[in-house]
Write an enzyme that holds these catalytic residues in place. Structure first.
Site, PDB file in Angstrom:
ATOM      1  N   GLU A  53       1.056  -1.604  -0.219  1.00 17.07           N
ATOM      2  CA  GLU A  53      -0.064  -0.306  -0.098  1.00 17.07           C
ATOM      3  C   GLU A  53       0.935   1.260   0.082  1.00 17.07           C
ATOM      4  O   GLU A  53       1.680   1.405   1.010  1.00 17.07           O
ATOM      5  CB  GLU A  53      -0.162  -0.312   1.072  1.00 17.07           C
ATOM      6  CG  GLU A  53      -1.745   1.162   1.262  1.00 17.07           C
ATOM      7  CD  GLU A  53      -2.768   0.589   1.880  1.00 17.07           C
ATOM      8  OE1 GLU A  53      -3.152  -0.677   2.669  1.00 17.07           O
ATOM      9  OE2 GLU A  53      -3.862   1.550   2.595  1.00 17.07           O
ATOM     10  N   ARG A  54       0.468   2.134  -0.951  1.00 18.46           N
ATOM     11  CA  ARG A  54       1.594   3.277  -1.032  1.00 18.46           C
ATOM     12  C   ARG A  54       3.052   3.052  -1.443  1.00 18.46           C
ATOM     13  O   ARG A  54       3.902   3.687  -0.760  1.00 18.46           O
ATOM     14  CB  ARG A  54       1.124   4.671   0.217  1.00 18.46           C
ATOM     15  CG  ARG A  54      -0.044   4.907   0.199  1.00 18.46           C
ATOM     16  CD  ARG A  54      -1.013   4.660  -0.265  1.00 18.46           C
ATOM     17  NE  ARG A  54      -2.751   4.960  -0.005  1.00 18.46           N
ATOM     18  CZ  ARG A  54      -3.854   5.412  -0.833  1.00 18.46           C
ATOM     19  NH1 ARG A  54      -3.270   5.502  -2.434  1.00 18.46           N
ATOM     20  NH2 ARG A  54      -4.583   5.433  -0.643  1.00 18.46           N
ATOM     21  N   GLU A 104     -10.202   4.614   9.440  1.00 24.42           N
ATOM     22  CA  GLU A 104     -10.999   4.664   8.019  1.00 24.42           C
ATOM     23  C   GLU A 104     -11.051   3.400   8.092  1.00 24.42           C
ATOM     24  O   GLU A 104     -10.778   2.021   7.182  1.00 24.42           O
ATOM     25  CB  GLU A 104      -9.075   5.024   6.963  1.00 24.42           C
ATOM     26  CG  GLU A 104      -8.247   6.487   7.196  1.00 24.42           C
ATOM     27  CD  GLU A 104      -7.475   6.484   6.277  1.00 24.42           C
ATOM     28  OE1 GLU A 104      -7.527   8.319   5.863  1.00 24.42           O
ATOM     29  OE2 GLU A 104      -7.180   4.965   6.344  1.00 24.42           O
ATOM     30  N   ARG A 160      -1.607   4.032  16.814  1.00 26.60           N
ATOM     31  CA  ARG A 160      -2.343   5.559  16.050  1.00 26.60           C
ATOM     32  C   ARG A 160      -2.882   6.547  16.777  1.00 26.60           C
ATOM     33  O   ARG A 160      -3.680   6.002  16.731  1.00 26.60           O
ATOM     34  CB  ARG A 160      -1.577   5.344  14.713  1.00 26.60           C
ATOM     35  CG  ARG A 160      -0.760   3.785  14.202  1.00 26.60           C
ATOM     36  CD  ARG A 160      -0.700   3.803  12.615  1.00 26.60           C
ATOM     37  NE  ARG A 160      -0.201   4.823  11.986  1.00 26.60           N
ATOM     38  CZ  ARG A 160      -0.700   4.404  10.552  1.00 26.60           C
ATOM     39  NH1 ARG A 160      -2.122   4.293  10.358  1.00 26.60           N
ATOM     40  NH2 ARG A 160      -0.620   5.826  10.270  1.00 26.60           N
ATOM     41  N   ARG A 216     -11.025  18.256   9.922  1.00 26.09           N
ATOM     42  CA  ARG A 216     -10.371  17.058  10.376  1.00 26.09           C
ATOM     43  C   ARG A 216      -9.131  17.577  11.048  1.00 26.09           C
ATOM     44  O   ARG A 216      -8.642  16.455  11.949  1.00 26.09           O
ATOM     45  CB  ARG A 216      -9.865  16.414   9.039  1.00 26.09           C
ATOM     46  CG  ARG A 216      -9.673  14.806   8.272  1.00 26.09           C
ATOM     47  CD  ARG A 216      -9.558  14.263   7.762  1.00 26.09           C
ATOM     48  NE  ARG A 216      -8.006  13.344   7.304  1.00 26.09           N
ATOM     49  CZ  ARG A 216      -8.091  12.638   6.372  1.00 26.09           C
ATOM     50  NH1 ARG A 216      -8.746  12.979   5.168  1.00 26.09           N
ATOM     51  NH2 ARG A 216      -6.166  12.309   5.787  1.00 26.09           N
ATOM     52  N   ASP A 232      -2.201  14.140   6.656  1.00 26.98           N
ATOM     53  CA  ASP A 232      -2.043  13.591   5.787  1.00 26.98           C
ATOM     54  C   ASP A 232      -0.458  13.611   5.397  1.00 26.98           C
ATOM     55  O   ASP A 232      -0.959  13.461   4.119  1.00 26.98           O
ATOM     56  CB  ASP A 232      -3.050  12.499   5.486  1.00 26.98           C
ATOM     57  CG  ASP A 232      -3.158  10.372   5.132  1.00 26.98           C
ATOM     58  OD1 ASP A 232      -1.690  10.200   5.791  1.00 26.98           O
ATOM     59  OD2 ASP A 232      -3.862  10.423   3.698  1.00 26.98           O
ATOM     60  N   GLU A 248       3.760   8.958  -1.466  1.00 28.03           N
ATOM     61  CA  GLU A 248       2.003   8.698  -1.550  1.00 28.03           C
ATOM     62  C   GLU A 248       2.325  10.421  -2.454  1.00 28.03           C
ATOM     63  O   GLU A 248       1.256  10.220  -3.111  1.00 28.03           O
ATOM     64  CB  GLU A 248       1.929   8.121  -0.027  1.00 28.03           C
ATOM     65  CG  GLU A 248       0.025   8.509  -0.384  1.00 28.03           C
ATOM     66  CD  GLU A 248      -0.727   8.396   0.283  1.00 28.03           C
ATOM     67  OE1 GLU A 248      -0.384   7.449   1.713  1.00 28.03           O
ATOM     68  OE2 GLU A 248      -2.029   8.684   0.392  1.00 28.03           O
ATOM     69  N   HIS A 265      -3.947  18.635  -0.228  1.00 28.59           N
ATOM     70  CA  HIS A 265      -4.494  17.274  -0.125  1.00 28.59           C
ATOM     71  C   HIS A 265      -5.596  17.733  -1.667  1.00 28.59           C
ATOM     72  O   HIS A 265      -7.217  18.045  -1.253  1.00 28.59           O
ATOM     73  CB  HIS A 265      -5.887  16.921   1.376  1.00 28.59           C
ATOM     74  CG  HIS A 265      -6.212  15.803   1.459  1.00 28.59           C
ATOM     75  ND1 HIS A 265      -7.209  15.324   0.064  1.00 28.59           N
ATOM     76  CD2 HIS A 265      -6.016  15.037   2.058  1.00 28.59           C
ATOM     77  CE1 HIS A 265      -7.401  14.199   0.815  1.00 28.59           C
ATOM     78  NE2 HIS A 265      -7.116  14.007   1.944  1.00 28.59           N
TER      79      HIS A 265
HETATM   80  C1  BDP Z   1      -2.556   7.435   4.787  1.00 28.73           C
HETATM   81  C2  BDP Z   1      -2.746   6.299   3.324  1.00 28.73           C
HETATM   82  C3  BDP Z   1      -3.718   5.233   3.410  1.00 28.73           C
HETATM   83  C4  BDP Z   1      -2.608   4.741   4.422  1.00 28.73           C
HETATM   84  C5  BDP Z   1      -3.314   6.187   5.730  1.00 28.73           C
HETATM   85  C6  BDP Z   1      -2.784   6.072   7.196  1.00 28.73           C
HETATM   86  O1  BDP Z   1      -3.253   6.903   1.674  1.00 28.73           O
HETATM   87  O2  BDP Z   1      -3.470   4.176   2.506  1.00 28.73           O
HETATM   88  O3  BDP Z   1      -3.881   3.851   5.262  1.00 28.73           O
HETATM   89  O4  BDP Z   1      -2.402   6.687   5.373  1.00 28.73           O
HETATM   90  O5  BDP Z   1      -1.789   6.148   8.319  1.00 28.73           O
HETATM   91  O6  BDP Z   1      -2.211   8.508   3.890  1.00 28.73           O
HETATM   92  O7  BDP Z   1      -3.155   4.830   8.105  1.00 28.73           O
END
Ligand code: BDP
Length: 718
Positions: A183-184, A307, A340, A352, A381, A409, A537
């Site tokens: 992922e990423r 998420e 986290r 946010r 983010d 990313e 963003h």
């Molecule tokens: C975001 C990403 C996502 C991650 C999330 C995270 O887009 O894929 O799961 O952060 O940090 O930047 O959990």
């Protein structure tokens, strides 16, 4: 005749091998150990002829193996290995308790568990170099430092070096799935070939461990935070153990991302409520099982209630309830929890930017002392630029660890040249004003909240199966820099870039210095062509590849770029002052006062905190609109300048790496132009202002940019 043929053949072979050695591809990272010229060899030889291996402990063995590997590559022959007796030119890699150091007054008390000293000394009349720590891993770190001195052409005959890491947990978080999708991730597949583990351990795992140890990284989370529970089954734990066996000699612990609902998925329980006795018992048994298999297991990393991930809030419990339950299971074994703080609730209409603080700050002091709360550098983010996260300094009773994203990313994936050292330096040197002036983010994460408290830094890895490990030659610099900042958060980005440039490209200042200059300006260039003046963003949906400032149709308001820039006929920017979302009130009053006032807010954060009219007069004298356009162009121009610089290195840098960088810069230029054109086309449709003189109109209309689709861009999220 045969003899003649053999001579020719062997000459050909030698030539062939030598030639291959020159054909660099980036695999060796910053551990290239290039052959020294004869002057350098002559200079170093008196200090470096043999080494002593007083014992065969695996970490000391790893250190001396590295010494030997490097020596052979740089000098062309092996060092002599001795058992105990020392001679002139001996390198002694050892620990404080070595009888060989008896009676010497060395400052081991200052070295802590992992620090080291390197000292030129005389023992029994022999001139020797001592590389030692209180632990074997200290000696290993010292060995890498010693080798770096030689790699960068420094003198080594009068050494008196002490270095101690400022943070305890220095960990790479891999967002790698069990099917090897990262992922990423933009560097190929996951490095972990789970299918072949545990029986086959790819030699790359050892090279990965060497690279990490060389920059002081001492922890690895091999699996994604959006993880599957299966990693915690006995079958997978055996695979993890195989990795751990490779990493252990290099001082690296393995941690695992733990899915909070594992008791349901693996244990067949009806709940994962952290206060439920059956859940508590399940985790305790699971943790005991893990330690039976991996006795030096580090602990868990958890993404909860974020998420779509499960977490304690599913049972109306707090993050502290969840983290503490896991911490209690780990405590008897010495394990820790990295919990986290990247949370933003699904139904929460609050800005946010404010949500993590709102949820976590009231929990200050409520976490067990083997819990670290892991906070991203900014509140949204990992954007190309964000102000520091307001939680830093606001939870004085809770150990907070920094989370940086090494993988790019939001900064151009693998191909854009963007050195992140400057971004991390900016975050770490920001003054939180908590408790008072001069309390930087670095101070906050460095200073233990009490005598035994843990400290740490995590980096979301950019490592994959690509031959160059990180997806590009220059992205290796970000892995390197992460290790250096985790070791010392007060590091200077420029020093780190210079070290890396020397190790990776050349000791010739005519090459290294221009490279350092490129690196130092590179992140600002990305900010300029993607998100200037505090915007953030604005990327396309899902894969986050390319611009999408117009996107307004996603399910959650705060997934849409329009939510962040709020451009309308009057102006642009997110009002986070008291008149707006008031996110500024989460910072110390001095910070809020500076950033909340149009007169004092720096240009770089203007639109992050303020909604400003298009005709607003900037410090440059230009209107905001004109300034915005000129920043976009400045970013693209900077990339063009990097291309010119790189072209000037043609023939002076090994061909393959040079060509790769050249071609990646061309991709970057094309994509920077795409970002610039699409963003200007969109914002102009809102601002309705003409472009300032000298700035070209985008070659296409807005719909053309909106129609671009790239469904197969790499690194998609889950
Ligand atoms: C975001 C990403 C996502 C991650 C999330 C995270 O887009 O894929 O799961 O952060 O940090 O930047 O959990």
């Amino acid at each position: 005749m045969w003899r003649k043929l053999l001579t020719i053949l062997s000459a050909f072979l030698v030539f062939g091998v030598a030639n291959q050695a020159c054909a660099e591809d980036g695999y060796d990272l910053w551990l290239r150990y290039q052959p020294l010229d004869s002057a350098a060899k002559a200079h170093y030889r008196p200090v470096l002829t043999n080494f002593v291996v007083p014992n065969a402990r695996p970490t000391i063995r790893a250190a001396t193996d590295e010494l030997q590997r490097a020596f052979k590559a740089m000098f062309g022959y092996a060092l002599v290995q001795r058992e105990t007796v020392m001679h002139d030119g001996t390198v002694l890699v050892t620990r404080a308790d070595s009888p060989l150091l008896k009676g010497m007054d060395l400052p081991f008390a200052r070295l802590g568990k992992e620090g080291y000293l390197i000292r030129s000394a005389t023992i029994g009349g022999n001139h020797v170099t001592i590389i030692a720590g209180n632990s074997d891993v200290g000696a290993l770190y010292g060995t890498f430092r010693f080798l770096k001195l030689i790699q960068t052409g420094q003198p080594i005959d009068k050494l008196d070096i002490i270095d101690v890491p400022k943070l305890q947990v220095r960990v790479l978080d891999h967002w790698d799935n069990l099917d090897r999708h990262v992922e990423r991730g933009y560097a190929g597949q996951s490095l972990w070939d789970w299918q072949k583990l545990p029986l086959y351990k790819d030699p790359r795992y050892t090279d990965y461990a060497r690279a990490n140890a060389s920059i002081g990284i001492n922890g690895v989370v091999p699996n994604n935070v959006n993880g599957k529970a299966e990693i915690l089954t006995a079958e997978w734990l055996e695979k993890v153990k195989a990795l751990d066996d490779v990493f252990r000699p290099y001082g690296i612990k393995v941690y695992l991302s733990a899915r909070f609902s594992a008791p349901i998925e693996l244990g067949g329980l009806k709940t994962a409520d952290p206060l439920d006795p059956a859940v508590i018992a399940w985790w305790k048994a699971k943790v005991d099982e893990i330690y039976r298999i991996i006795p030096d297991f580090g602990g868990f990393l958890v993404k909860a209630n974020s998420e779509g991930q499960p977490g304690p809030a599913d049972y109306k419990r707090t993050h502290a309830d969840g983290a503490n339950m896991l911490a209690d299971a780990l405590r008897p074994h010495g394990g820790i929890v990295m919990w986290r703080a990247f949370v933003y609730a699904a139904e929460n209409p609050e800005d946010r930017h404010k949500q993590a603080y709102t949820e976590f700050q009231p929990l200050d002091g409520k976490f067990r002392d083997n819990v670290l709360v892991q906070v991203k550098n900014g509140a949204i983010d990992f954007q190309p630029r964000e102000p520091f996260h307001p939680l830093f300094g606001a939870m004085p009773k809770t150990p907070l660890m920094m989370e940086f994203q090494i993988t790019k990313e939001y900064l151009g994936f693998a191909t854009h040249l963007a050195y992140l050292g400057t971004m991390w330096e900016e975050a770490l040197e920001a003054d939180t004003w908590r408790p008072g002036k001069g309390s930087t983010v670095a101070d906050v994460i460095e200073k233990p909240v009490d005598a035994d408290a843990i400290t740490g830094m995590a980096g979301v890895a950019n490592i994959g199966s690509d031959f160059n490990w990180s997806g590009s030659q220059f992205d290796q610099a970000n892995w390197y820099a992460f290790g250096r900042f985790a070791w010392d958060p007060q590091s200077r980005a420029e020093d780190v870039a210079r070290d890396w440039a020397h190790l990776t490209w050349s000791n010739d200042p005519a090459i290294a210095e221009p490279i350092v200059r490129m690196m130092m300006r590179s992140r600002e260039a990305v900010v300029d062509y993607m998100t200037p003046l505090g915007l953030g963003h604005l990327m396309a949906t899902g894969h986050h590849y390319g611009p999408g400032p117009w996107v307004a149709d996603l399910a959650r308001p705060d997934w849409n770029p329009v939510y962040y820039h709020k451009a309308d006929a009057n102006g642009i920017g997110f009002d986070r002052t008291r008149a707006g979302s008031d996110a500024l009130s989460q910072y110390a009053p001095q910070v809020a006062a500076e950033w909340g006032n149009l007169k004092t807010v720096p240009d770089r954060l203007l639109l992050w905190f303020h909604h400003v009219p298009w005709d607003y007069r900037m410090r440059s004298g230009r209107t905001l609109w004109d300034e915005l356009v000129s920043r976009y162009d400045r970013g693209v121009d900077e990339v063009a300048a990097m291309q010119v610089q790189w072209d000037a290195f043609k023939g002076r840098i090994d061909q393959r790496r040079w060509e790769e960088v050249r071609d990646f810069l061309a991709i970057q230029h094309r994509e920077a132009t795409w970002w610039r054109d699409a963003s200007i086309a969109y914002f102009q449709s809102v601002s309705k202002r003409p472009l300032p003189a000298g700035h070209a109109a985008p070659p296409h209309d807005l719909d053309w940019y909106k129609a671009i689709r790239t469904p197969y861009a790499p690194g998609r999220g889950e």
